[in-house]
Enzyme design. Structure first.
Site, PDB file in Angstrom:
ATOM      1  N   ARG A   1       0.807  -1.222   0.000  1.00 44.77           N
ATOM      2  CA  ARG A   1       0.000   0.000   0.000  1.00 44.77           C
ATOM      3  C   ARG A   1       0.842   1.275   0.000  1.00 44.77           C
ATOM      4  O   ARG A   1       0.452   2.297  -0.550  1.00 44.77           O
ATOM      5  CB  ARG A   1      -0.912  -0.019   1.237  1.00 44.77           C
ATOM      6  CG  ARG A   1      -1.971   1.058   1.257  1.00 44.77           C
ATOM      7  CD  ARG A   1      -2.737   1.031   2.570  1.00 44.77           C
ATOM      8  NE  ARG A   1      -1.872   1.376   3.680  1.00 44.77           N
ATOM      9  CZ  ARG A   1      -2.027   0.921   4.931  1.00 44.77           C
ATOM     10  NH1 ARG A   1      -3.006   0.098   5.233  1.00 44.77           N
ATOM     11  NH2 ARG A   1      -1.196   1.289   5.878  1.00 44.77           N
TER      12      ARG A   1
ATOM     13  N   TYR B   1     -14.652  21.332 -10.413  1.00 40.82           N
ATOM     14  CA  TYR B   1     -15.287  20.024 -10.608  1.00 40.82           C
ATOM     15  C   TYR B   1     -16.311  19.779  -9.475  1.00 40.82           C
ATOM     16  O   TYR B   1     -15.962  19.930  -8.296  1.00 40.82           O
ATOM     17  CB  TYR B   1     -14.161  18.981 -10.577  1.00 40.82           C
ATOM     18  CG  TYR B   1     -14.578  17.545 -10.715  1.00 40.82           C
ATOM     19  CD1 TYR B   1     -15.238  17.092 -11.854  1.00 40.82           C
ATOM     20  CD2 TYR B   1     -14.282  16.628  -9.715  1.00 40.82           C
ATOM     21  CE1 TYR B   1     -15.596  15.765 -11.981  1.00 40.82           C
ATOM     22  CE2 TYR B   1     -14.626  15.288  -9.846  1.00 40.82           C
ATOM     23  CZ  TYR B   1     -15.291  14.869 -10.971  1.00 40.82           C
ATOM     24  OH  TYR B   1     -15.639  13.556 -11.090  1.00 40.82           O
TER      25      TYR B   1
ATOM     26  N   ASP C   1      -6.048  21.929 -10.249  1.00 43.67           N
ATOM     27  CA  ASP C   1      -6.518  20.729 -10.943  1.00 43.67           C
ATOM     28  C   ASP C   1      -6.196  20.936 -12.422  1.00 43.67           C
ATOM     29  O   ASP C   1      -6.759  21.814 -13.081  1.00 43.67           O
ATOM     30  CB  ASP C   1      -8.027  20.553 -10.717  1.00 43.67           C
ATOM     31  CG  ASP C   1      -8.579  19.266 -11.336  1.00 43.67           C
ATOM     32  OD1 ASP C   1      -8.012  18.810 -12.355  1.00 43.67           O
ATOM     33  OD2 ASP C   1      -9.576  18.741 -10.821  1.00 43.67           O
TER      34      ASP C   1
ATOM     35  N   LYS D   1      -8.865  10.611 -17.124  1.00 45.35           N
ATOM     36  CA  LYS D   1      -9.327  11.308 -18.319  1.00 45.35           C
ATOM     37  C   LYS D   1      -8.349  11.102 -19.475  1.00 45.35           C
ATOM     38  O   LYS D   1      -8.277  10.010 -20.000  1.00 45.35           O
ATOM     39  CB  LYS D   1      -9.557  12.785 -17.977  1.00 45.35           C
ATOM     40  CG  LYS D   1     -10.526  12.990 -16.772  1.00 45.35           C
ATOM     41  CD  LYS D   1     -11.955  12.638 -17.098  1.00 45.35           C
ATOM     42  CE  LYS D   1     -12.865  12.488 -15.889  1.00 45.35           C
ATOM     43  NZ  LYS D   1     -12.931  13.633 -14.996  1.00 45.35           N
TER      44      LYS D   1
HETATM   45  C1  LIG Z   1     -13.122  13.539 -13.561  1.00 45.86           C
HETATM   46  C2  LIG Z   1     -12.450  14.638 -12.875  1.00 45.86           C
HETATM   47  C3  LIG Z   1     -11.910  14.448 -11.596  1.00 45.86           C
HETATM   48  C4  LIG Z   1     -12.092  13.184 -10.795  1.00 45.86           C
HETATM   49  O1  LIG Z   1     -11.550  12.018 -11.327  1.00 45.86           O
HETATM   50  P1  LIG Z   1     -12.142  10.605 -10.846  1.00 45.86           P
HETATM   51  O2  LIG Z   1     -11.170   9.597 -11.287  1.00 45.86           O
HETATM   52  O3  LIG Z   1     -13.483  10.483 -11.518  1.00 45.86           O
HETATM   53  O4  LIG Z   1     -12.303  10.649  -9.370  1.00 45.86           O
HETATM   54  C5  LIG Z   1     -11.233  15.506 -11.035  1.00 45.86           C
HETATM   55  N1  LIG Z   1     -11.106  16.688 -11.660  1.00 45.86           N
HETATM   56  C6  LIG Z   1     -11.634  16.913 -12.879  1.00 45.86           C
HETATM   57  C7  LIG Z   1     -11.465  18.250 -13.513  1.00 45.86           C
HETATM   58  C8  LIG Z   1     -12.335  15.900 -13.516  1.00 45.86           C
HETATM   59  O5  LIG Z   1     -12.891  16.143 -14.712  1.00 45.86           O
END
Ligand SMILES: *Cc1c(COP(=O)(O)O)cnc(C)c1O
Length: 390
Positions: A55, A108, A180, A205
Site C-alpha cells: 500500500r 469540478y 486541478d 481522463k
Molecule cells: C473527472 C475529474 C476528476 C475526478 O476524477 P475521478 O477519477 O473520476 O475521481 C477531477 N477533476 C476533474 C477536472 C475531472 O474532470
C-alpha cells in the site's frame, strides 16, 4: 515535461520507463503485492529499507509517480486510486481547523461537494470565488487563508483563469496554490512553471484515455510539500491498483495524438454548432469569440476535445428529442476517452460566486476519435428533432 532538453513527444515515450531495472522489459511490470519480505531482522529494522508494504509504495507505483512528476515538472508525485482522492489528499494535507480556503466557483462538482460537506465539517471555512477574478483575489485573501484552489479551464463551462495574476497575489501573501490540471493532461499547460505549488490530475481522463480506469495523482513542486503529501497519503491509506497504473502509463504514450485529434474535431464541431438554429451558445475557449479565448491563447499550447452547448430554452420534450435519438453520443460521465459522450449539466446548484442563470439545457460533449463529419451529422439530426419538438 521535466527539463526541456528533449522534445515533449520524446519525453512522453520515455517517462517512467527504466528497462534496465527490469531485465530489459520494455514497460514497467505490474506489481501485485501487499506483502514485502525481509531477509533479516536487521533489514526489517533498517529505516531506509526501500519498500515496506504494498500500500505504501512499490517499484510500479514508483515508476508511475516518477512519470507524473516529470510530466508536470515537479519534485515528486503521489498516486491515488481516483482523481477525486487526489483532490481530497491535496486539500487535507494543506488545511487544518480554523483555516480559510478559496476555491474557484467553476470547480469540478465533486470537489465542491467535498469542500462543503466534509472540509467544512472539520472546521475549514470554504469560500468560492469567481473564476474571472484575476488579481482582485487579493481582496479575498485573509490572514488565515491556507490555500487558493484553481481549475482552469473550469468544469462544464471552461472559464479560463488568469493564473499569473492570481499567482502574483498568492506569492505576495505567501498563500499556497493548488491546481486541478486534468483539462490539459499535463501537456497543454504546466502550472508548476507558472509558480503553482501543487498540481493534481484525474489520470482517468486523457492520460488513461480509454474509459477503463479511475486513477489520480498529486505532484508537488518542492521537496518539502512532497514530503507532507507522501506522509499524509500513507496515513490516509491511499494507493492505486496495478492494472490501473499499467493502463495509465500505456495511455500516456499516445495521449498527445489523441488530444490533438480530439481538439481538431472539437473545434470543427464547435464552429459548426455556433451557426445552428436552436443553439444559444457554445462553450469552448478555442473559439475566437469565447470570453476566455485571449487567456487560453496566451497560456495554453493547445486544447482538448471537450465543449458544451447551451440550447435555446425549450420544453423538456424537445431536449429529450435531441438527446435520446443521438447515435454517437451516448449519455455518460467522464471525458478524455476515445469515444464521444454527452453529459447533461445542472449548474444552478453548483455555482454560487457566479450564479448560473441560463434556462436552456446545457449539454457537455466529449469529442472522441470518430470521424467529425459523422459526429456533426448526428448533431444535425438532433437539432432538427429539437427544433421540431420545441
Ligand atoms: C473527472 C475529474 C476528476 C475526478 O476524477 P475521478 O477519477 O473520476 O475521481 C477531477 N477533476 C476533474 C477536472 C475531472 O474532470
Amino acid at each position: 515535461m521535466g527539463k526541456k532538453e528533449r522534445g515533449e513527444d520524446t519525453e512522453l515515450v520515455h517517462l517512467g520507463r527504466s528497462p534496465e531495472d527490469f531485465h530489459g522489459v520494455v514497460n514497467p511490470p505490474a506489481v501485485r503485492t501487499s506483502t514485502i519480505l525481509y531477509p533479516s531482522l536487521e533489514a526489517f529494522e533498517n529505516p531506509s529499507h526501500k519498500y515496506r508494504y504494498g500500500r505504501t509504495g512499490n517499484p510500479q507505483s514508483d515508476s508511475f509517480e516518477q512519470a507524473m512528476a516529470k510530466l508536470e515538472g515537479g519534485y515528486g508525485a503521489r498516486v491515488t486510486g481516483t482523481g477525486l482522492s487526489a483532490i481530497v489528499l491535496a486539500l487535507t494535507t494543506f488545511t487544518k481547523a480554523g483555516d480559510h480556503v478559496l476555491i474557484v466557483d467553476t470547480v469540478y462538482g465533486p470537489t465542491r461537494d467535498f469542500c462543503t460537506r466534509t472540509l467544512a465539517r472539520f472546521g475549514v471555512e470554504v469560500e468560492f470565488y469567481n473564476p474571472l477574478i484575476a488579481g482582485e483575489i487579493r481582496e479575498l485573501i485573509r490572514d488565515n487563508t491556507a490555500l487558493i484552489y484553481l481549475e482552469s479551464p473550469g468544469s462544464a463551462t471552461f472559464e479560463v483563469q488568469d493564473v499569473p495574476a492570481i499567482m502574483e497575489e498568492a506569492r505576495k501573501k505567501n498563500v499556497l496554490t493548488i491546481m486541478d490540471n486534468t483539462w490539459s493532461g499535463g501537456l497543454l499547460y504546466r502550472p508548476i512553471e507558472h509558480g503553482v505549488d501543487i498540481v493534481l490530475q484525474a489520470a482517468t481522463k486523457y492520460i488513461g484515455g480509454h474509459s477503463d480506469i479511475n486513477l489520480g495523482f498529486v505532484v508537488a513542486a518542492s521537496k518539502e510539500h512532497y514530503e507532507r503529501l507522501r506522509l499524509e497519503s500513507i496515513v490516509q491509506g491511499l494507493c492505486a491498483g496495478p492494472e490501473d497504473m499499467t493502463l495509465a502509463l500505456r495511455g500516456l504514450r499516445t495521449m498527445k495524438l489523441r488530444i490533438v485529434h480530439s481538439a481538431e474535431s472539437a473545434l470543427k464541431i464547435a464552429q459548426w454548432l455556433q451557426g445552428q438554429a436552436g443553439v444559444q451558445r457554445v462553450y469552448y475557449p478555442v473559439l475566437p469569440d469565447d470570453p476566455g479565448h485571449a487567456l487560453w491563447k496566451r497560456d495554453f499550447s493547445g486544447a482538448n476535445g471537450v465543449l458544451s452547448v447551451l440550447l435555446n430554452p425549450a420544453p423538456k420534450a424537445a431536449v429529450r428529442a435531441f438527446v435520446d435519438g443521438l447515435e454517437l453520443f451516448p449519455i455518460g460521465s467522464s471525458w478524455g476517452g476515445y469515444e464521444s459522450l454527452l453529459q447533461p449539466q445542472y449548474l444552478k446548484k453548483y455555482r454560487t460566486a457566479r450564479p448560473w442563470k441560463e434556462d436552456g439545457a446545457l449539454l457537455r460533449l466529449q469529442i472522441g476519435l470518430e470521424d467529425p463529419d459523422d459526429l456533426i451529422a448526428d448533431l444535425k439530426a438532433a437539432l432538427e428533432r429539437f427544433r421540431g419538438a420545441a
